[in-house]
Design an enzyme around this catalytic site. Structure first.
Site, PDB file in Angstrom:
ATOM      1  CG  LEU A 134      -4.032  -7.125  44.825  1.00 53.70           C
ATOM      2  CD1 LEU A 134      -4.810  -7.766  45.953  1.00 53.70           C
ATOM      3  CD2 LEU A 134      -4.433  -5.670  44.663  1.00 53.70           C
ATOM      4  CB  CYS A 135       2.177  -4.596  46.288  1.00 57.79           C
ATOM      5  SG  CYS A 135       3.934  -4.424  46.135  1.00 57.79           S
ATOM      6  CB  THR A 136       0.435  -9.496  48.618  1.00 56.39           C
ATOM      7  OG1 THR A 136       0.450 -10.829  49.151  1.00 56.39           O
ATOM      8  CG2 THR A 136      -0.866  -9.296  47.870  1.00 56.39           C
TER       9      THR A 136
ATOM     10  CG  LEU B 262      -2.810  -3.348  48.040  1.00 53.50           C
ATOM     11  CD1 LEU B 262      -2.401  -4.769  47.752  1.00 53.50           C
ATOM     12  CD2 LEU B 262      -1.685  -2.410  47.656  1.00 53.50           C
TER      13      LEU B 262
END
Ligand SMILES: *Cc1c(COP(=O)(O)O)cnc(C)c1O
Length: 408
Positions: A358-360, A398
């Site tokens: 995930l882009c976090t 996401l």
């Protein structure tokens, strides 16, 4: 370097590879089709319940709190092992019925029960653990409409807490249960209204590893139930004593000494006040029954260096295992037990940080962990994934979609 949590007992290796329920991790992934995958070991759950029964007084019933893991095959399997089921929503109630649980075995706690949920519980004969006087009135009214005596217990908000509890659910101002001082009047009212009076539900916390704290809580619980029944002049057919049994997730966590808890409870049961002499007792456990039996398997899709840190990037992450990322009720993030499945039990060779896809920056499965060298394609095993994993994580975040699940 940051330590990893302790790997639970019961997992073996075959040719160096992690084995769960007799099958290697790669075999399990092949059978399931792909990673990410939750695997739950029936054998480990069965052993856990057997050990618990051996340690606890025979008089104590064991309930499963299904919010820990509602995976249908697991729910069906657990049905044959436990004496009752605790649900916390109409949705869980429906799932429990589909899995074959009988209404008499089910109790329903939880704030904010809607009329439709109360109606279904009253109609089918499930015990409602009432969270407020308002909820009691609505349940009684529904009983009158349906011409059935609702099975009612009061969930008490105790003044005491479970010491060292991971998540506080009792003591002080709480959305859960009825404050102690308001319980006697409400209990009398429920009995006078002709309900099928079941007694009390007293739940004061979760994730305790200190036997002394659990023993103290159980003593307080018995004392409180006896006092409230005395003040109200009602009997206590059933007492749900809560749960709170924790499992080791982090470095230096030691398992709860259930023998000490069981021995102390046996002593208490041998010297019960008259008002509790005929009471049936239960504890309700979620993570203790299933948490250590589950493993989350996720594959490494990238290996990269950034400013001296090695990142292992996996196809899983917090959208399946929110708790392991440290974002489910923990204040300070610490590492869960994690291993590279291909070299289970091998010495660490390097420091690596395992992240999800995930882009976090929140999506970390292991931070600065000492691990055997792992390559793209290797499977990472995150342990203690049997409770509050798949169903307690934001799977749609996401657009990655849910993990596969299987029991072996
Ligand atoms: C969540 C919950 C449980 C289960 O807690 P665990 O820590 O998983 O054992 C039991 N009872 C109630 C009322 C709960 O809300």
């Amino acid at each position: 370097m940051k330590p990893l949590g302790p790997i639970p007992g019961g997992f073996d290796a075959k040719d160096g590879e992690l084995v769960i329920g007799g099958k290697t991790a790669s075999q399990l992934v092949r059978e399931a089709g792909e990673t990410p995958l939750f695997v739950y070991s029936r054998d480990l759950i069965e052993r856990r319940v057997a050990d618990l029964r051996a340690a606890m007084p025979e008089r104590l019933a064991i309930h499963y709190a299904m919010k820990a893991n509602p995976y249908r095959p697991l729910l069906e399997f657990v049905a044959d092992l436990v004496d009752g089921l605790d649900v916390a929503s109409g949705g869980e109630l429906a799932q429990a019925r589909e899995a074959g649980y009988l209404p008499r075995e089910i109790s329903f706690a939880g704030p904010g029960k809607r009329d439709a949920e109360l109606r279904e519980a009253v109609r089918s004969g499930v015990t409602l653990n009432l969270e407020s006087a308002n909820e009691a009135d609505r349940a009684l009214e529904i009983g009158r409409q349906l011409r059935v005596a609702p099975r009612l217990a009061i969930r008490v908000n105790p003044a005491f807490e479970l010491r060292g509890s991971g998540m506080k659910m009792g003591g002080g101002a709480k959305p859960f249960g009825v404050d102690e001082n308001k319980v006697p009047e409400l209990a009398r009212r429920i009995v006078d209204a002709g309900a099928d009076w079941r007694g009390f539900h007293i739940y004061s916390g979760s994730q305790a590893l200190d036997a002394g704290a659990v023993i103290e809580m159980q003593a307080n619980t018995l004392e409180l139930a006896a006092r409230l029944a005395g003040e109200a002049g009602v009997s206590v057919p059933h007492l749900n004593m809560g749960g709170g049994f924790g499992i080791p997730y982090f470095d230096r966590d030691a398992p709860l000494d259930i023998r000490a808890v069981g021995a102390a409870l046996a002593d208490r049961f041998a010297a019960l006040p008259a008002v509790l002499a005929g009471t049936r007792f239960a504890i309700e456990l979620g993570r203790y029954l299933v948490g250590e039996a589950g493993v989350y398997l996720t594959r490494i899709v990238d290996r990269k260096e950034s400013h001296g840190t090695t990142f292992l990037v996996t196809d899983g992450g917090l959208h399946h295992q929110l708790a392991a990322s440290g974002n489910f009720g923990t204040v300070v993030r610490r590492n869960y037990p994690v291993a590279i499945a291909r070299c289970f039990g091998a010495q660490g060779e390097e420091e690596a940080t395992i992240v999800g896809c995930l882009c976090t920056p929140l999506d970390r499965l292991a931070d600065q962990a000492r691990l055997p060298r792992a390559e793209v394609g290797d499977i990472v095993a995150v342990f203690c994934a049997g409770a509050y994993g798949a169903s307690a994580s934001p799977a749609t975040f996401l657009g990655q979609g849910p993990a596969r699940e299987m029991s072996v």
